[in-house]
Enzyme design. Structure first.
Site, mmCIF file in Angstrom:
data_model
loop_
_atom_site.group_PDB
_atom_site.id
_atom_site.type_symbol
_atom_site.label_atom_id
_atom_site.label_comp_id
_atom_site.label_asym_id
_atom_site.label_seq_id
_atom_site.Cartn_x
_atom_site.Cartn_y
_atom_site.Cartn_z
ATOM 1 N N LYS A 34 -4.734 2.256 -8.954
ATOM 2 C CA LYS A 34 -3.596 3.165 -8.819
ATOM 3 C C LYS A 34 -2.426 2.443 -8.150
ATOM 4 C CE LYS A 34 -5.802 4.743 -4.593
ATOM 5 N NZ LYS A 34 -6.638 5.792 -4.003
ATOM 6 N N ARG A 126 -8.953 17.592 0.271
ATOM 7 C CA ARG A 126 -7.791 17.190 -0.505
ATOM 8 C C ARG A 126 -7.934 17.706 -1.934
ATOM 9 N NH1 ARG A 126 -6.037 10.869 -0.760
ATOM 10 N NH2 ARG A 126 -7.952 10.708 -1.999
ATOM 11 N N HIS A 153 -15.159 11.904 -1.810
ATOM 12 C CA HIS A 153 -14.330 10.896 -1.141
ATOM 13 C C HIS A 153 -14.463 11.050 0.368
ATOM 14 C CE1 HIS A 153 -11.258 7.864 -0.923
ATOM 15 N NE2 HIS A 153 -10.342 8.651 -0.398
ATOM 16 N N ARG A 205 -16.128 2.708 -5.206
ATOM 17 C CA ARG A 205 -14.692 2.630 -5.492
ATOM 18 C C ARG A 205 -13.914 1.913 -4.391
ATOM 19 N NH1 ARG A 205 -15.751 8.148 -5.552
ATOM 20 N NH2 ARG A 205 -14.290 8.324 -3.811
ATOM 21 N N TYR A 248 22.842 -7.660 10.733
ATOM 22 C CA TYR A 248 23.425 -6.362 11.091
ATOM 23 C C TYR A 248 23.132 -5.987 12.538
ATOM 24 C CZ TYR A 248 24.000 -5.448 6.067
ATOM 25 O OH TYR A 248 24.359 -5.498 4.753
ATOM 26 N N CYS A 295 17.253 -7.380 6.115
ATOM 27 C CA CYS A 295 18.220 -6.708 5.248
ATOM 28 C C CYS A 295 17.526 -6.202 3.979
ATOM 29 C CB CYS A 295 19.350 -7.669 4.879
ATOM 30 S SG CYS A 295 20.161 -8.424 6.298
ATOM 31 N N ASP A 297 17.914 -7.202 0.829
ATOM 32 C CA ASP A 297 17.573 -8.225 -0.162
ATOM 33 C C ASP A 297 17.251 -9.576 0.462
ATOM 34 O OD1 ASP A 297 18.641 -6.331 -2.209
ATOM 35 O OD2 ASP A 297 20.500 -6.813 -1.156
HETATM 36 C C1 LIG Z 1 -7.621 5.284 -3.305
HETATM 37 C C2 LIG Z 1 -8.968 5.815 -3.492
HETATM 38 C C3 LIG Z 1 -10.086 4.986 -3.263
HETATM 39 C C4 LIG Z 1 -9.997 3.595 -2.672
HETATM 40 O O1 LIG Z 1 -9.843 3.680 -1.271
HETATM 41 P P1 LIG Z 1 -9.749 2.364 -0.371
HETATM 42 O O2 LIG Z 1 -9.565 2.897 0.996
HETATM 43 O O3 LIG Z 1 -8.560 1.601 -0.858
HETATM 44 O O4 LIG Z 1 -11.013 1.610 -0.553
HETATM 45 C C5 LIG Z 1 -11.326 5.491 -3.587
HETATM 46 N N1 LIG Z 1 -11.456 6.749 -4.080
HETATM 47 C C6 LIG Z 1 -10.416 7.573 -4.271
HETATM 48 C C7 LIG Z 1 -10.628 8.934 -4.797
HETATM 49 C C8 LIG Z 1 -9.131 7.138 -3.972
HETATM 50 O O5 LIG Z 1 -8.095 7.966 -4.148
#
Ligand SMILES: *Cc1c(COP(=O)(O)O)cnc(C)c1O
Length: 359
Positions: A34, A126, A153, A205, A248, A295, A297
């Protein structure tokens, strides 16, 4: 044009991290890609990861990412990790994208050729169905012949206290026990490194860890290497005299003759402005302070005593000396935000495995 700021993406580091995490987690990986693969570039990362035998598939956050990934035709499953709008379901299912499902209504809205992953909310609050409702949703998906996976999660798996993560895991297991066998997954990077193999959970994941950044207290659990090096060219070198200020607001004032290099990355490239006053960069292998405000850039660096010319590279972060963890700390933020903040105009340059392997 010559690139000014570039993000080098080490294929060897990515491949090594995937191997290490799959081994540590005793699972195949549903690699989160993502947010443009955590800023590393979706296409480059997905092409490398798709060739890795430990990668089962990819996780994305928004439907457009799923469509982009499906169009690459990499032959690995893609799971959308957030609920699509009802009118997006048909196209995503046609593309083979796996869809998250958390209610009977969503289960019934799927076309018969869809593949679903039941999303269970075990405490993150969530997304997902609460455990007491999840079983009915899972059974409906199974009845319709579209149930492929189930997942939850963790809210706290990257923290030292794992008691709540254990509680989430047992809530998830109770749901799994009431379902036919599915591809189950729960662990993010913190979960993989903390728990190791989770019996019955075939997938994991890990996101940030796959890009080389484990939670600090879990660093010794697997050999992980930062995948991205951010660098830019020096555009100008000049002398600054005692009493003069730089950038700046005139925050930094020279107390001696100073040679200053102006470098072509700034906060629009993802170099956090909040790191002003603390940031250091690598110039010819040496740590040097960034002078005054960062800055949009550009930023200015003290290169006194070094042979520096326009066109030379300066490194903001990489695998060796200064990492994204340092920059995030200087900027009062986390690695996730620094990496996903790398600007669209920064060219992502894959460094093929043979090149890095040879040193
Ligand atoms: C982003 C995400 C992950 C990965 O999490 P990390 O902390 O980067 O390992 C796993 N599962 C879900 C549903 C996520 O949204």
């Amino acid at each position: 044009m010559l690139p000014r700021a570039q993000a080098l993406i080490s294929e060897a580091a990515l491949t090594g991290n995937l191997t290490a995490l799959a081994r540590r987690g005793g699972a195949r990986l549903l690699l989160p890609v993502k947010a443009d693969a955590y800023g590393h570039g979706l296409e480059a990362v997905a092409r490398v990861a798709a060739r890795h035998p430990d990668v089962w598939g990819f996780g994305v956050a928004v439907p457009q990412e799923a469509v982009t990934l499906a169009a690459l035709g990499l032959g690995k499953p893609v799971l959308l990790l957030t609920p699509p709008a009802l009118e997006e379901v048909g196209l995503l299912a046609d593309l083979g994208v796996r869809l998250p499902v958390a209610s009977l209504a969503e289960a019934d809205a799927l076309p018969p050729h869809a593949r679903a992953h039941l999303k269970v909310d075990t405490g993150m609050n969530r997304l997902g169905a609460r455990p007491d409702e999840a079983v009915a949703v899972g059974l409906r998906l199974a009845e319709r012949g579209v149930l492929e996976g189930a997942y939850t999660h963790f809210a706290t798996a990257d923290e030292p206290d794992l008691s709540f993560a254990h509680e989430q895991l047992s809530r998830f297991r109770r749901v799994l026990e009431a379902l036919p066998p599915v591809l189950a997954h729960a662990a993010n990077g913190g979960g993989v490194l903390s728990f190791g193999p989770l019996p019955g959970l075939a997938l994991a994941r890990p996101g940030l860890a796959a890009y080389g950044y484990p939670p600090a207290h879990l660093r010794d659990r697997a050999r992980l290497t930062p995948v991205m090096t951010l660098r830019a060219r020096v555009t100008h070198v000049h002398a600054v005299h005692p009493g003069e200020t730089v950038s700046y607001g005139g925050l930094w004032r020279a107390t001696r003759e100073t040679t200053v290099a102006t470098v072509g990355f700034g906060y629009a490239d993802g170099y956090p402005r909040g790191a002003t006053g603390r940031a250091q960069v690598l110039v010819a292998g040496e740590r040097r302070p960034v002078l005054g405000r960062i800055c949009m850039d550009q930023c200015m660096v003290d290169v006194t005593g070094l042979e520096v010319r326009p066109g030379d590279w300066v490194e903001a972060w990489g695998a060796d000396e200064i990492t994204v963890s340092d920059v995030a700390a200087w900027g009062g933020t986390v690695e996730y935000e620094v990496l996903t903040g790398v600007g669209a105009r920064v060219k992502r340059v894959p460094v093929p495995e043979e090149v890095t392997a040879g040193g």
